[in-house]
Design a protein around this motif. Sequence first.
Motif, PDB file in Angstrom:
ATOM      1  N   VAL A 158     -14.928  15.115   3.705  1.00  0.00           N
ATOM      2  CA  VAL A 158     -14.738  13.765   4.329  1.00  0.00           C
ATOM      3  C   VAL A 158     -16.153  12.938   4.249  1.00  0.00           C
ATOM      4  CG1 VAL A 158     -14.006  12.344   6.148  1.00  0.00           C
ATOM      5  CG2 VAL A 158     -12.648  14.129   5.357  1.00  0.00           C
ATOM      6  N   VAL A 159     -17.132  13.726   4.666  1.00  0.00           N
ATOM      7  CA  VAL A 159     -18.342  13.136   4.888  1.00  0.00           C
ATOM      8  C   VAL A 159     -19.241  12.651   3.444  1.00  0.00           C
ATOM      9  CG1 VAL A 159     -20.753  13.238   5.508  1.00  0.00           C
ATOM     10  CG2 VAL A 159     -19.113  14.129   6.835  1.00  0.00           C
ATOM     11  N   ARG A 160     -18.849  13.465   2.451  1.00  0.00           N
ATOM     12  CA  ARG A 160     -19.196  13.182   0.991  1.00  0.00           C
ATOM     13  C   ARG A 160     -18.347  12.060   0.299  1.00  0.00           C
ATOM     14  NH1 ARG A 160     -19.163  17.655  -3.927  1.00  0.00           N
ATOM     15  NH2 ARG A 160     -16.974  17.498  -3.320  1.00  0.00           N
ATOM     16  N   PHE A 161     -17.221  11.982   0.809  1.00  0.00           N
ATOM     17  CA  PHE A 161     -16.198  10.896   0.430  1.00  0.00           C
ATOM     18  C   PHE A 161     -16.969   9.635   0.903  1.00  0.00           C
ATOM     19  CE2 PHE A 161     -12.878   8.075   2.002  1.00  0.00           C
ATOM     20  CZ  PHE A 161     -12.305   7.752   0.886  1.00  0.00           C
ATOM     21  N   LEU A 162     -17.133   9.482   2.018  1.00  0.00           N
ATOM     22  CA  LEU A 162     -17.639   8.311   2.990  1.00  0.00           C
ATOM     23  C   LEU A 162     -19.041   7.868   1.888  1.00  0.00           C
ATOM     24  CD1 LEU A 162     -17.230   8.862   6.465  1.00  0.00           C
ATOM     25  CD2 LEU A 162     -16.294   7.136   4.989  1.00  0.00           C
ATOM     26  N   VAL A 163     -19.969   9.106   1.741  1.00  0.00           N
ATOM     27  CA  VAL A 163     -21.130   8.641   1.184  1.00  0.00           C
ATOM     28  C   VAL A 163     -21.370   8.099  -0.228  1.00  0.00           C
ATOM     29  CG1 VAL A 163     -23.522   9.746   0.604  1.00  0.00           C
ATOM     30  CG2 VAL A 163     -22.550  10.103   2.850  1.00  0.00           C
ATOM     31  N   ASP A 164     -20.330   8.992  -1.228  1.00  0.00           N
ATOM     32  CA  ASP A 164     -20.317   8.616  -2.573  1.00  0.00           C
ATOM     33  C   ASP A 164     -19.338   7.906  -3.007  1.00  0.00           C
ATOM     34  OD1 ASP A 164     -22.363  10.701  -2.595  1.00  0.00           O
ATOM     35  OD2 ASP A 164     -21.306  12.184  -3.223  1.00  0.00           O
ATOM     36  N   GLU A 165     -18.021   7.579  -2.495  1.00  0.00           N
ATOM     37  CA  GLU A 165     -17.187   6.903  -3.009  1.00  0.00           C
ATOM     38  C   GLU A 165     -16.919   5.605  -2.358  1.00  0.00           C
ATOM     39  OE1 GLU A 165     -13.554   8.901  -4.037  1.00  0.00           O
ATOM     40  OE2 GLU A 165     -14.489  10.832  -3.976  1.00  0.00           O
ATOM     41  N   VAL A 166     -16.920   5.619  -0.854  1.00  0.00           N
ATOM     42  CA  VAL A 166     -16.838   4.563  -0.165  1.00  0.00           C
ATOM     43  C   VAL A 166     -17.993   3.643  -0.161  1.00  0.00           C
ATOM     44  CG1 VAL A 166     -15.843   3.645   2.067  1.00  0.00           C
ATOM     45  CG2 VAL A 166     -14.962   5.611   1.150  1.00  0.00           C
ATOM     46  N   TYR A 167     -19.385   4.095   0.124  1.00  0.00           N
ATOM     47  CA  TYR A 167     -20.363   3.235   0.551  1.00  0.00           C
ATOM     48  C   TYR A 167     -21.688   4.000  -0.584  1.00  0.00           C
ATOM     49  CZ  TYR A 167     -18.073   2.230   4.741  1.00  0.00           C
ATOM     50  OH  TYR A 167     -16.928   1.734   5.516  1.00  0.00           O
ATOM     51  N   PRO A 168     -21.278   3.922  -1.816  1.00  0.00           N
ATOM     52  CA  PRO A 168     -22.261   4.385  -2.562  1.00  0.00           C
ATOM     53  C   PRO A 168     -23.850   3.640  -2.671  1.00  0.00           C
ATOM     54  CG  PRO A 168     -20.562   3.294  -3.913  1.00  0.00           C
ATOM     55  CD  PRO A 168     -20.108   3.350  -2.437  1.00  0.00           C
ATOM     56  N   HIS A 169     -23.515   2.161  -2.406  1.00  0.00           N
ATOM     57  CA  HIS A 169     -24.772   1.571  -2.386  1.00  0.00           C
ATOM     58  C   HIS A 169     -25.612   1.324  -1.028  1.00  0.00           C
ATOM     59  CE1 HIS A 169     -23.594   0.496  -6.477  1.00  0.00           C
ATOM     60  NE2 HIS A 169     -22.285   0.277  -6.085  1.00  0.00           N
ATOM     61  N   ALA A 170     -25.067   1.815  -0.126  1.00  0.00           N
ATOM     62  CA  ALA A 170     -25.627   1.596   1.192  1.00  0.00           C
ATOM     63  C   ALA A 170     -26.872   2.635   1.441  1.00  0.00           C
ATOM     64  CB  ALA A 170     -24.554   2.233   2.464  1.00  0.00           C
ATOM     65  N   GLU A 171     -27.785   2.095   2.007  1.00  0.00           N
ATOM     66  CA  GLU A 171     -28.889   3.066   2.501  1.00  0.00           C
ATOM     67  C   GLU A 171     -28.703   4.381   3.095  1.00  0.00           C
ATOM     68  OE1 GLU A 171     -32.238   2.805   1.591  1.00  0.00           O
ATOM     69  OE2 GLU A 171     -31.736   0.744   0.399  1.00  0.00           O
ATOM     70  N   TYR A 172     -28.039   4.263   3.902  1.00  0.00           N
ATOM     71  CA  TYR A 172     -27.272   5.402   4.792  1.00  0.00           C
ATOM     72  C   TYR A 172     -26.230   4.969   5.432  1.00  0.00           C
ATOM     73  CZ  TYR A 172     -30.365   4.142   8.677  1.00  0.00           C
ATOM     74  OH  TYR A 172     -31.007   3.277   9.643  1.00  0.00           O
ATOM     75  N   ILE A 173     -25.083   5.616   6.207  1.00  0.00           N
ATOM     76  CA  ILE A 173     -24.126   5.308   7.139  1.00  0.00           C
ATOM     77  C   ILE A 173     -24.228   5.814   8.344  1.00  0.00           C
ATOM     78  CG2 ILE A 173     -22.435   5.349   5.179  1.00  0.00           C
ATOM     79  CD1 ILE A 173     -21.364   7.872   6.195  1.00  0.00           C
ATOM     80  N   ARG A 174     -23.895   5.157   9.444  1.00  0.00           N
ATOM     81  CA  ARG A 174     -24.201   5.527  10.755  1.00  0.00           C
ATOM     82  C   ARG A 174     -22.599   6.140  11.203  1.00  0.00           C
ATOM     83  NH1 ARG A 174     -27.633   0.424  12.743  1.00  0.00           N
ATOM     84  NH2 ARG A 174     -26.131  -0.677  11.638  1.00  0.00           N
ATOM     85  N   LEU A 175     -22.703   7.510  11.279  1.00  0.00           N
ATOM     86  CA  LEU A 175     -21.349   8.018  11.703  1.00  0.00           C
ATOM     87  C   LEU A 175     -21.096   8.370  13.167  1.00  0.00           C
ATOM     88  CD1 LEU A 175     -18.810   8.798   9.988  1.00  0.00           C
ATOM     89  CD2 LEU A 175     -19.862  11.226   9.885  1.00  0.00           C
ATOM     90  N   VAL A 176     -20.197   7.391  13.691  1.00  0.00           N
ATOM     91  CA  VAL A 176     -20.159   7.918  15.220  1.00  0.00           C
ATOM     92  C   VAL A 176     -18.809   8.783  15.332  1.00  0.00           C
ATOM     93  CG1 VAL A 176     -19.023   7.041  17.502  1.00  0.00           C
ATOM     94  CG2 VAL A 176     -20.708   5.469  15.665  1.00  0.00           C
ATOM     95  N   GLN A 177     -19.011   9.973  15.963  1.00  0.00           N
ATOM     96  CA  GLN A 177     -17.978  11.239  16.177  1.00  0.00           C
ATOM     97  C   GLN A 177     -18.057  11.868  17.340  1.00  0.00           C
ATOM     98  OE1 GLN A 177     -18.831  13.368  12.722  1.00  0.00           O
ATOM     99  NE2 GLN A 177     -20.943  13.997  13.372  1.00  0.00           N
ATOM    100  N   ASP A 178     -17.085  12.613  17.749  1.00  0.00           N
ATOM    101  CA  ASP A 178     -17.122  13.332  18.939  1.00  0.00           C
ATOM    102  C   ASP A 178     -18.001  14.691  18.450  1.00  0.00           C
ATOM    103  OD1 ASP A 178     -15.201  15.093  17.697  1.00  0.00           O
ATOM    104  OD2 ASP A 178     -13.430  14.146  18.639  1.00  0.00           O
ATOM    105  N   ASN A 179     -17.789  15.774  19.612  1.00  0.00           N
ATOM    106  CA  ASN A 179     -18.665  16.973  19.767  1.00  0.00           C
ATOM    107  C   ASN A 179     -17.671  17.951  19.144  1.00  0.00           C
ATOM    108  OD1 ASN A 179     -21.258  16.425  20.982  1.00  0.00           O
ATOM    109  ND2 ASN A 179     -19.815  15.196  22.017  1.00  0.00           N
ATOM    110  N   LEU A 180     -16.532  17.981  18.342  1.00  0.00           N
ATOM    111  CA  LEU A 180     -15.743  18.792  17.844  1.00  0.00           C
ATOM    112  C   LEU A 180     -16.694  20.049  17.067  1.00  0.00           C
ATOM    113  CD1 LEU A 180     -12.822  19.518  17.701  1.00  0.00           C
ATOM    114  CD2 LEU A 180     -12.808  18.533  15.628  1.00  0.00           C
ATOM    115  N   ASN A 181     -16.254  21.099  17.439  1.00  0.00           N
ATOM    116  CA  ASN A 181     -17.371  22.259  16.585  1.00  0.00           C
ATOM    117  C   ASN A 181     -17.328  22.098  15.137  1.00  0.00           C
ATOM    118  OD1 ASN A 181     -14.495  22.938  16.035  1.00  0.00           O
ATOM    119  ND2 ASN A 181     -14.773  25.127  16.326  1.00  0.00           N
ATOM    120  N   THR A 182     -16.624  21.518  14.241  1.00  0.00           N
ATOM    121  CA  THR A 182     -16.839  21.351  12.801  1.00  0.00           C
ATOM    122  C   THR A 182     -17.628  19.915  12.806  1.00  0.00           C
ATOM    123  OG1 THR A 182     -14.754  20.149  12.589  1.00  0.00           O
ATOM    124  CG2 THR A 182     -14.529  22.342  12.296  1.00  0.00           C
ATOM    125  N   HIS A 183     -17.810  19.283  13.482  1.00  0.00           N
ATOM    126  CA  HIS A 183     -18.772  18.040  13.277  1.00  0.00           C
ATOM    127  C   HIS A 183     -20.212  18.082  13.286  1.00  0.00           C
ATOM    128  CE1 HIS A 183     -14.702  15.124  14.450  1.00  0.00           C
ATOM    129  NE2 HIS A 183     -14.869  16.004  13.394  1.00  0.00           N
TER     130      HIS A 183
END
Length: 367
Positions: free
Chosen positions: A248-273
């Motif tokens: 999902v993170v790669r999907f955001l970086v490569d497909e949704v925001y390929p031209h952004a410098e970087y994305i700022r991801l707000v998330q909780d403290n789930l053990n997989t995050h």
Amino acid sequence: MPHQLTVTLTNDERTTLETFIHRGKANARTLTRARILLKSAEGWSTSALVAAFDVCEATVTNVRKRFTQGGLEAVLHDKVQQHRRSALSGLQTAHLIAIACSPSPDAHDHWTVRLLAQKAVELGFVTSISPNTIHEMLKKNELKPWQHEHWCLPSVGGEFVAAMEDVLDLYEEPYDPQYPTICLDEKPVILHADVHPPVPVEPGKPERIDYEYERKGTRNLFVMVEPLAGWRHVEVTMQRTMQDYARVVRFLVDEVYPHAEYIRLVQDNLNTHTSAALYETFPPSEARRILQRVEFHYTPKHGSWLNMAEIEIAILERNALSRRLCRVLAVETERNRQRRGIAWQFTSRDARVKLERLYPVKERMLD
């Protein structure tokens, strides 16, 4: 037939009654009495009043009697009832409140009125007491020993408020397509299908859904939302694993925001995050490439309300997940077409005032 009392009103009394009725601020029973009295003075018979106001003869007679004995005041205002002497003394009430607030007996989930009555007699506070008296005591003191709530009592301090203000400050920043802010959260769902088709809504009848259903397994929903741009996406996966999160993170970086410098991801403290999830999924060079274009912002523990993805999940639950056949894609498509954003209003400045108790060191007040 009993003698009908004669009602005679002075001009002032008639004016008072007409004004009282015209204002219509009293309860319906009092307004009916006023109308009955006014029409009685105009010579209406008891039978005519009964038919006109849909009351019984006793009501008409009582209105006339009240006026004869006490005037307008007796008709327009009910007598204040004398306060009944309480069946329990103050000390007895205090003892019962203490019992109701104590742990229930081992064989019972909670205190009932009968259990409380038995315990009061057993401890010698009263010789006998009815369950109704116990009920009235509980109601008067707003005690509901049969209810309980699940509540999270977090240990908050500097770590909590630091993470909270980091997220709140991020939300205050203006929209910048080079550095988009995305909120991410997950929602496990159980899939059900109808065995029998629902019966549609008809005039006077709601939609009827058969209680029987067919279980279709479970899924995990990754809900992503960019509040300022009015974009959201729901990624459905079979499981909730590190690999699913990393993709999902790669999907955001490569497909949704390929031209952004970087994305700022707000998330909780789930053990997989964690950034480790990407190294568990991709080769080191690929994991590092993705991470160089992601800036993580974590909500504090027990602070999931700070994640705007929770708002989007609530909308999904109301419009799609409440049905047996989830219509997630339809909701996502409609809201994206309408560019429905989220206007977050709560700021760090607000938090320092409204949540001051959470801060280990308080802000000094300037003179």
